[in-house]
Design an enzyme around this catalytic site. Structure first.
Site, PDB file in Angstrom:
ATOM      1  N   MET A  78       0.653  -0.802  -0.117  1.00 35.48           N
ATOM      2  CA  MET A  78       0.032   0.070   0.295  1.00 35.48           C
ATOM      3  C   MET A  78       1.216   1.332  -0.278  1.00 35.48           C
ATOM      4  O   MET A  78       1.748   1.135   1.298  1.00 35.48           O
ATOM      5  CB  MET A  78      -0.478   0.446   1.415  1.00 35.48           C
ATOM      6  CG  MET A  78      -1.619   1.269   2.203  1.00 35.48           C
ATOM      7  SD  MET A  78      -2.781   1.705   0.796  1.00 35.48           S
ATOM      8  CE  MET A  78      -3.587   3.298   0.675  1.00 35.48           C
ATOM      9  N   ALA A 134       4.572   4.470   3.099  1.00 38.32           N
ATOM     10  CA  ALA A 134       4.142   3.286   2.791  1.00 38.32           C
ATOM     11  C   ALA A 134       4.146   1.740   3.202  1.00 38.32           C
ATOM     12  O   ALA A 134       4.789   2.063   5.090  1.00 38.32           O
ATOM     13  CB  ALA A 134       4.872   2.528   1.556  1.00 38.32           C
ATOM     14  N   LYS A 135       3.292   0.702   3.032  1.00 38.36           N
ATOM     15  CA  LYS A 135       3.677  -0.545   4.085  1.00 38.36           C
ATOM     16  C   LYS A 135       3.308  -1.693   3.146  1.00 38.36           C
ATOM     17  O   LYS A 135       2.091  -1.721   2.555  1.00 38.36           O
ATOM     18  CB  LYS A 135       2.557  -0.420   5.147  1.00 38.36           C
ATOM     19  CG  LYS A 135       2.392  -1.509   6.279  1.00 38.36           C
ATOM     20  CD  LYS A 135       3.365  -0.161   7.117  1.00 38.36           C
ATOM     21  CE  LYS A 135       4.543  -1.309   8.403  1.00 38.36           C
ATOM     22  NZ  LYS A 135       5.044   0.037   9.298  1.00 38.36           N
ATOM     23  N   GLY A 136       3.984  -2.852   3.738  1.00 37.88           N
ATOM     24  CA  GLY A 136       3.238  -4.110   2.880  1.00 37.88           C
ATOM     25  C   GLY A 136       2.422  -5.282   3.964  1.00 37.88           C
ATOM     26  O   GLY A 136       3.027  -4.886   5.074  1.00 37.88           O
TER      27      GLY A 136
END
Ligand code: NAD
Length: 355
Positions: free
Chosen positions: A1, A46-48
Site C-alpha cells: 500500500m 507505505a506499508k506491505g
C-alpha cells in the site's frame, strides 16, 4: 500500500502476520507518511503485509514466500520508487532475500531495501537506532524541564529490539530504570535495575523468571506503577480507557506504534500527563534506514559515531519542531506532530502542482 509519495520514494515496513489486512496496512502506511515528513526525510509513506503466521513456516518456505512476494511487487518498488524494510514477523534475513530476488531481475541493488544484514550493506547502528532515538527524545525533555537524568526513573514495557536497547542506553546515561517487562510479565525495583546484569541473565534465560532481588509483577501493574517516564515499547493499544485513569507516570513516551487508544488519550490529557507521540519517538528506525539507503547509493559505509551523531541531529530537530509548535499553538504534542507532518506533505504536493 503506497499512501503518499509527494516528498520522495515510498518508505515502510513489510509485515508477516496472520491478521495483517488492508485497513491496518493503510493506517500504518499513512503513519509512515507523517513520520518521514516530521523527521524531514525525503520519503513518502507505505506499508506491505502478507497474511501468514511466519512462526509456522520453515526457513525454506519463508525464503520462497519472500521471493514470490518480491516478484509480484517488483514493478512497484525500486530504490527511487518504494524502499521496503522489516516490520512485525520479518527481519534482516527477509530483507536479504528481497534484495536478492529483486537483484535477480534488475541487477545488484542494495538500496532496494533497508534493515539488511550489515554484510549485505545494512547500516551499522540500525539495530539500536529506534531505542537510541527514543532516549534522545527523553534527553531533550529533561533539558526543557531542567531535570537531571540521575534523578529520573523510567519504566519500559517490552524488552525486544526497541525496549531492551532503550533500557541499556538509558542506564548508560545515568537514568534509573525501575521496571521492564516482556509478554509474560515484568520486574520492578524502586532502587533501579542493574541493566547490564539483567541483559546477561536475559540473554542466557530468555525470561525474567528467576531474576533475583526484584519484584515480579504483571504488565498491567507495571503500566500503572508510579514513575517519571512510562515507555510502552511492545505492542499497540496497551493504554486504554480501562487503565488510563490509573496511570501514575508524569510523562508517556510512545516507543511502540499506537500504544495509547484515542479514548485513553483524552483521559490522560485531563490528568495533564504529557504524551510524546510515536511519529516522533520511534522515528530513529526510519532515520537510520534513510542513512542505510544513502550509504547504499554511494557504496560506502559510515562509522557508528557518524550514524549516532547524525541520528541525534535529526531527531533533536524534530523534537524541537514538535515542542515549539505545541507550545506556540497550545496543542498536544500528538496534534503538533501530526499537523507538522501534514503541513509539510501538503506544501510539497502544492509545489509539485498536484491537482
Ligand atoms: P520485538 O518483537 O523485538 O519486541 C517486542 C517486545 O514486546 C518483546 O519483549 C515481547 O515479549 C513484548 N510483548 C509482546 N506482546 C506483549 C504484550 N501483550 N504485553 C507486553 N509485552 C509484550 O519488537 P520491537 O521491534 O521492539 O518493536 C516494539 C514496538 O516498536 C512495535 O510497536 C513496533 O511497531 C515499534 N517500532 C519498532 C521499530 C524497530 O526499529 N524495531 C521502529 C519503529 C516502531
Amino acid at each position: 500500500m503506497q499512501h503518499n509519495g509527494a516528498r520522495g520514494p515510498y518508505k515502510g515496513g513489510v509485515r508477516y502476520h496472520p491478521e495483517a489486512d488492508l485497513e491496518e496496512v493503510r493506517a500504518l502506511a499513512s503513519l509512515m507518511t507523517w513520520k518521514t515528513a516530521l523527521a524531514g526525510l525525503p520519503y513518502g509513506g507505505a506499508k506491505g503485509g502478507v497474511q501468514v503466521n511466519p512462526g509456522q513456516l520453515s526457513v525454506g518456505e519463508l525464503n520462497r514466500l519472500t521471493r514470490r512476494y518480491t516478484q509480484s511487487i517488483e514493478h512497484l518498488i525500486g530504490p527511487n520508487r518504494d524502499i521496503p524494510a522489516p516490520d512485525l514477523g520479518t527481519n534482516a534475513q527477509t530483507m536479504a532475500w528481497m534484495m536478492d530476488a529483486y537483484g535477480s531481475i534488475h541487477g545488484y541493488t542494495p538500496a532496494i531495501v533497508t534493515g539488511k544484514p550489515v554484510e549485505l550493506g545494512g547500516s551499522i547502528g540500525r539495530d539500536s537506532a529506534t531505542g537510541r532515538g527514543a532516549v534522545f527524545v527523553i534527553d531533550e525533555i529533561c533539558k526543557k524541564q531542567k531535570i537531571n537524568p540521575k534523578n529520573t526513573n523510567l519504566i519500559i514495557q517490552g524488552f525486544g529490539q526497541v525496549g531492551s536497547w532503550m533500557a541499556q542506553i538509558a542506564f548508560e546515561k545515568g537514568y534509573k530504570v525501575i521496571g521492564v517487562s516482556n509478554v509474560n510479565g515484568g520486574i520492578f525495583s524502586n532502587k533501579g535495575i542493574d541493566i547490564p546484569n539483567l541483559m546477561e541473565f536475559y540473554h542466557s534465560n530468555k525470561t525474567f523468571e528467576g531474576y533475583q532481588n526484584v519484584e515480579h509483577i504483571s504488565n498491567n501493574d507495571l503500566l500503572i506503577s508510579k514513575c517519571d517516564f512510562l515507555i510502552p515499547a511492545a505492542i499497540e493499544r496497551v493504554i486504554t480507557e480501562k487503565n488510563a485513569d490509573q496511570i501514575k507516570a508524569k510523562i508517556i513516551i510512545e516507543a511502540a506504534n499506537h500504544p495509547v487508544t484515542p479514548e485513553a488519550d483524552k483521559i490522560l490529557e485531563s490528568k495533564q500527563i504529557d504524551i510524546y507521540p510515536d511519529t516522533l519517538v520511534n522515528s530513529g528506525g526510519v532515520i537510520v534506514s534513510y542513512f542505510e539507503w544513502i550509504q547504499n547509493l554511494y557504496q560506502h559505509q559510515w562509522e557508528i559515531e557518524r550514524v549516532n551523531s547524525e541520528l541525534q541531529k535529526i531527531i533533536t530537530k524534530a523534537f524541537a519542531d514538535v515542542y515549539d509548535n505545541a507550545k506556540n499553538k497550545n496543542i498536544s504534542f500528538r496534534l503538533s506532530a501530526l499537523s507538522l507532518g501534514l503541513d509539510r506533505v501538503i506544501h510539497t504536493a502544492d509545489l509539485r502542482g498536484y491537482i
